[in-house]
Design a protein around this motif. Structure first.
Motif, short mmCIF file in Angstrom:
data_model
loop_
_atom_site.label_atom_id
_atom_site.label_comp_id
_atom_site.label_asym_id
_atom_site.label_seq_id
_atom_site.Cartn_x
_atom_site.Cartn_y
_atom_site.Cartn_z
N GLU A 186 -2.31 7.09 12.50
CA GLU A 186 -2.16 5.99 11.23
C GLU A 186 -3.72 5.71 11.08
N THR A 187 -4.54 5.82 11.96
CA THR A 187 -6.03 5.50 11.92
C THR A 187 -6.71 6.49 11.00
N CYS A 188 -6.24 7.76 11.32
CA CYS A 188 -7.17 8.99 10.54
C CYS A 188 -6.41 9.55 9.32
N ASP A 189 -5.07 8.90 9.18
CA ASP A 189 -4.58 9.42 8.05
C ASP A 189 -4.15 8.06 7.08
N ASP A 190 -4.73 7.88 5.86
CA ASP A 190 -4.54 6.60 5.05
C ASP A 190 -2.94 6.89 4.49
N SER A 191 -2.39 8.04 4.36
CA SER A 191 -0.80 8.01 3.75
C SER A 191 -0.01 7.82 4.76
N TYR A 192 -0.17 7.34 6.09
CA TYR A 192 0.66 7.32 7.11
C TYR A 192 0.62 5.53 7.44
N ASN A 193 1.78 4.83 7.39
CA ASN A 193 1.31 3.33 8.09
C ASN A 193 2.81 2.97 8.46
#
Length: 675
Positions: free
Chosen positions: A377-384
């Motif tokens: 979640e911290t390194c991929d903006d599309s995953y939250n």
């Protein structure tokens, strides 16, 4: 043509360029081999001159298609009765010289195979039943063409005809089962499940479970009948009454296992018991009459606990979907797990919403990678969608509690013959663990456990007596396991609950003592000695054989006289006081009782009925996750059929699975040579 030596039979076939061994198949009496371009050869029918592929270089096509041409009437010359004489060896073909004499062959049956239209229709009906094909398959052009290609003489049945065949198969199999049930050595227990349709109508499915004369556990579907209001207790009572009358089982009913929701269970139990008490001699005054499905309670409790964290489960499910959406994301997630030194044998997987075990396995695997989800979640903006720390704590608690249910379900499914004795050990362990969890100092643990324990405790109170009686019939445990487990559950009050079980067992035993018992000789008669006395105890009658040849005639008379007056222990007390049988993995409880039938003639009859109780309604070997949690839906097609056809399809499918295998037709591909 190539000449043959005087010592070999003359071969009229034109062989390929390469030297091959002489052909022994019967078809070569009707075909010759002709060479074509590029070293290929074709087989030519001597009667109609039609050619077929035979070889292309080194590859041989075989003779099956040639046999079909001759045997199935494809050859136009053979179809003409006047030309059939042309098939005989030595006959003339198209004015050519008579074929030279050949070795004599014993003709295989494929050439004279008999086609029976009626048998084919019956097999078609069985195929539709077993594989749940629509009846209208007989009108499908593709299926008609396929059948015609196999046997041109087969006349495809109409839908009405196939309905009649299905009913005929149903009636025949029903008569076979009725005869078997008429010879039952013990009682039968029923299971009831509900099926609904898109209409207001529904169906009640009744199955019977019993232990047969060879001490094998059996279960058969008995009725699948339509009712106007399947969820009413009166509908069930009427369905059970019809079933018992239809199969002549009015005096053989032992227990009924229901598959209904918890809130209506008490209503069903009371009404069913009241409705049937006057018509059937219920064992133990009906205390064991109604049983609740163990698979049902596992599934209800599991689904309830998962519903308490449905939001977290949704986030985890979406997280797994996100990662599995592309190979690049899976690779990236694997790199993150490697950097975090996460080495798990559990692979991320999506669940099936209708099967709670898949959701449990998805949560277990996700727990191993919870740090990886946070890093992603911290390194991929599309995953939250990563769950929070509190969410992971809830998942961990739920998984630890679900593991109790999951492990218990696995034990039940892995048992080939799930007799009633195996369920007590599973149920009391869950009861203890959930009870302890409700006392946890962790508020989250105790809160979730209380929801689970509330429903499972109700099941335990309703069914613990019958589960305990069943485990007492297991010679590896008897009352000892009941005493041990009750001490864990009830503490200082355990002795009172153990006494309830002990009293119920002895009372049940006395009911079986009151029933007639076939006479069994106590001593094997030898050298033609006659029986002169019969000794009776409080349980059964024993025949004593006199052996007058050894000079102990007076002793035998003395034994026969004292046997009447001496007080001996009952079978149940003798059984309970004997040492426990060692617990081995290969122990077969039904075989144990089969071997000890003569030792415990009355108790073994009681054990037969008790061990045959269907504590779980799920068929042996089937998945129990998600089963028994409510009514099942009948599809639109079957809902449109007549009720008698629906019952025939369901019941006959169940019965045909146990039908003896049809003897295989001897191979017709071998042709023996005679010299």
């Amino acid at each position: 043509m190539v000449g043959a030596s005087d010592t070999e039979p003359i071969n009229t076939e034109a062989p390929p360029a390469s030297k091959r061994r002489r052909k022994k198949s019967l078809v070569w009496e009707h075909f010759t081999i002709e060479a074509v371009a590029s070293g290929c050869t074709r087989a030519c029918c001597k009667l109609c001159k039609q050619t077929f592929a035979y070889s292309s270089g080194t590859k041989i096509a075989g003779t099956s298609h040639l046999k079909r041409h001759i045997a199935l009437g494809s050859c136009p010359k053979i179809k003409n009765p006047d030309k059939k004489q042309l098939m005989l060896p030595g006959s003339q073909t198209d004015g050519n010289a008579t074929d030279p004499p050949k070795r004599r062959y014993r003709r295989s049956s494929w050439n004279n195979a008999l086609f029976e239209q009626d048998n084919s229709c019956i097999n078609l009906a069985k195929m539709i039943i077993l594989h749940e094909y629509p009846l209208h398959i007989v009108e499908h052009n593709g299926f008609i063409s396929f059948a015609q290609s196999l046997q041109p003489r087969f006349r495809m049945a109409s839908v009405n005809d196939i309905e009649g065949e299905i009913l005929s198969v149903y009636q025949k199999e029903k008569q076979n089962l009725m005869q078997a049930l008429g010879n039952l050595p013990g009682r039968i227990s029923l299971t009831i499940s509900l099926w609904t349709t898109s209409q207001t109508l529904g169906y009640v499915c009744l199955s019977g479970q019993f232990i047969d004369g060879d001490w094998r556990l059996q279960r058969r579907m008995l009725n699948f009948m339509m009712v106007s209001s399947p969820h009413s207790e009166n509908a069930l009572s009427e369905a059970i009454g019809i079933c018992l009358s239809d199969w002549n089982l009015q005096t053989k009913l032992f227990t009924i296992t229901l598959d209904n929701n918890c809130s209506s269970h008490d209503i069903y139990s009371a009404n069913l018991r009241d409705h049937l008490t006057n018509k059937n001699a219920l064992i133990l005054k009906g205390q064991l009459f109604v049983v609740r499905c163990y698979a049902h309670i596992l599934n209800v409790v599991a689904q309830d606990v998962m519903a308490s964290i449905h939001g977290v489960i949704y986030n985890i499910r979406e997280s797994v979907k996100f990662i599995k959406a592309s190979p690049a994301r899976e690779e990236k997630f694997a790199e993150i797990a490697l950097q975090l030194e996460i080495f798990s044998t559990n692979n991320l997987c999506l669940d099936v919403a209708s099967q709670w075990n898949t959701t449990y396995l998805m949560l277990v695997a996700a727990l191993d990678y919870k740090q990886a989800f946070t890093c992603l979640e911290t390194c991929d903006d599309s995953y939250n969608e990563a769950p929070s720390a509190d969410d992971w704590k809830k998942v961990e608690i739920v998984c630890s509690l679900l593991k109790l249910l999951y492990d218990s379900a696995i034990v039940i499914m892995s048992t080939a013959d799930p007799t009633a004795n195996i369920f007590f050990q599973e149920a009391w362990k869950i009861q203890v663990e959930l009870t302890n969890a409700t006392r946890s100092e962790d508020d989250t643990v105790s809160s979730i456990a209380k929801e689970m324990h509330e429903k499972f405790d109700k099941y335990w109170k309703d069914c613990s007596l019958i589960l305990a009686i069943a485990v007492v019939m297991d010679p590896r445990f008897k009352l000892k396991l009941v005493e041990f487990s009750f001490s864990k559950i009830y503490g200082v009050d355990a002795a009172r609950y153990v006494k309830v079980v002990s009293d119920a067992i002895h009372e049940l035993y006395l009911e079986y003592v009151a029933q007639p018992l076939p006479l069994t000789p106590a001593y094997v008669e030898q050298e033609g000695d006659a029986n002169i006395a019969t000794g009776n105890n409080d349980n059964n009658q024993a025949t004593i054989t006199v052996s007058s040849g050894d000079g102990l005639l007076d002793f035998d008379i003395y034994i026969s006289e004292t046997a009447v007056t001496e007080h001996t222990k009952s079978e149940i007390d003798q059984y309970l006081e004997e040492a426990l049988v060692p617990r081995i993995q290969e122990f077969d409880i039904l075989n144990w009782w089969k071997l000890n039938n003569l030792k415990y003639p009355t108790l073994s009859r009681m054990a037969r009925d008790v061990l045959g109780i269907p504590v779980s309604m799920v068929n042996p070997g089937s998945l129990i996750f998600g089963a028994g949690t409510g009514s099942r839906m009948l599809d639109e097609y079957r809902s449109s059929l007549r009720p008698d056809i629906v019952e025939a399809l369901f019941c006959a499918k169940d019965w045909l699975q146990f039908a003896p295998p049809v003897a295989e037709t001897p191979s017709t591909s071998i042709v023996k040579m005679e010299f």
